[in-house]
Design a protein around this motif. Structure first.
Motif, PDB file in Angstrom:
ATOM      1  N   ALA A  26       0.832  -1.204   0.000  1.00 19.33           N
ATOM      2  CA  ALA A  26       0.000   0.000   0.000  1.00 19.33           C
ATOM      3  C   ALA A  26       0.868   1.256   0.000  1.00 19.33           C
ATOM      4  CB  ALA A  26      -0.935  -0.002   1.212  1.00 19.33           C
ATOM      5  N   VAL A  27       1.951   1.231   0.763  1.00 19.07           N
ATOM      6  CA  VAL A  27       2.876   2.371   0.774  1.00 19.07           C
ATOM      7  C   VAL A  27       3.530   2.510  -0.600  1.00 19.07           C
ATOM      8  CG1 VAL A  27       5.028   3.251   1.767  1.00 19.07           C
ATOM      9  CG2 VAL A  27       3.250   2.335   3.253  1.00 19.07           C
ATOM     10  N   LEU A  30       1.156   4.236  -2.831  1.00 17.58           N
ATOM     11  CA  LEU A  30       1.142   5.673  -2.531  1.00 17.58           C
ATOM     12  C   LEU A  30       2.372   6.359  -3.137  1.00 17.58           C
ATOM     13  CD1 LEU A  30      -0.616   7.719  -1.063  1.00 17.58           C
ATOM     14  CD2 LEU A  30       0.730   7.307   0.988  1.00 17.58           C
ATOM     15  N   PHE A 134      -3.543   2.840  -2.483  1.00 22.40           N
ATOM     16  CA  PHE A 134      -3.059   2.872  -1.109  1.00 22.40           C
ATOM     17  C   PHE A 134      -4.187   2.485  -0.155  1.00 22.40           C
ATOM     18  CE2 PHE A 134      -2.888   5.316   2.874  1.00 22.40           C
ATOM     19  CZ  PHE A 134      -1.769   4.736   3.447  1.00 22.40           C
TER      20      PHE A 134
END
Length: 183
Positions: A26-27, A30, A134
């Protein structure tokens, strides 16, 4: 990893392992907004994407080097077991069939295809898509500990089946959604 925990704690350990991996992904999603964030500094989007690709490759090499440092273990030998599967053979074959069906259906939608669909249907920017992935990754990550808890009450197979069905239905209905928040 399975050697490090008791049989009773295995599901919980894999849930934590998957949680950390999904949060890292998810990071990473982002971070896909980085080229747009670098634009005010005079870096065009294509150059930013190329730089991110090089950084991703370097991180992959670093991960490979770290993996190579893990000490090797010799497999423990069982007391003369003649079959690797033994009495679990039928269960393993049924699980393999179920997992292959799940992978086949889930394989139709890879994240890059979903991103392309979001770009085309909702005219998302790279930053907006990164933000979308994200939050979907964060929500997905926290489903792992919930699934581990649920599996203690209804079993591992039922947890997988009964959570995948609504998830697959929601994914199919997203194709009909007229707006991004509804999708």
């Amino acid at each position: 990893l399975t050697r490090e925990v008791t049989d009773a704690a295995r599901t919980k350990m894999f849930a934590r392992y998957s949680l950390v991996g999904a949060l890292a992904a998810a990071v990473g999603a982002l971070a896909s907004a980085t080229p747009d964030l670098l634009a005010p500094a005079g870096l065009d989007q294509l150059t930013g994407i190329k730089a991110m690709f090089v950084l991703y490759a370097l991180l992959g090499l670093l991960g490979g080097l770290l993996y190579a440092q893990i000490p090797r273990r010799r497999p423990t030998s069982d007391s003369g077991s003649t079959s690797a599967l033994g009495p679990s053979r039928n269960i393993v074959f049924r699980l393999a069939a179920l997992f292959s069906l799940d992978a086949f259906a889930g394989g139709f939608l890879v994240q890059s295809l979903l991103a392309l669909w979001l770009f085309e249907k909702f005219d998302l920017s790279l930053s907006e898509a990164g933000f979308f992935f994200f939050w979907s990754g964060v929500l997905s990550a926290f489903s792992f500990p919930v699934a581990a808890w649920l599996s203690r009450h209804i079993g591992l197979i039922n947890t997988m089946v009964f959570t995948h069905i609504p998830s697959s239905i929601a994914l199919m209905l997203a194709a009909l959604a007229p707006t991004l928040p509804l999708a």
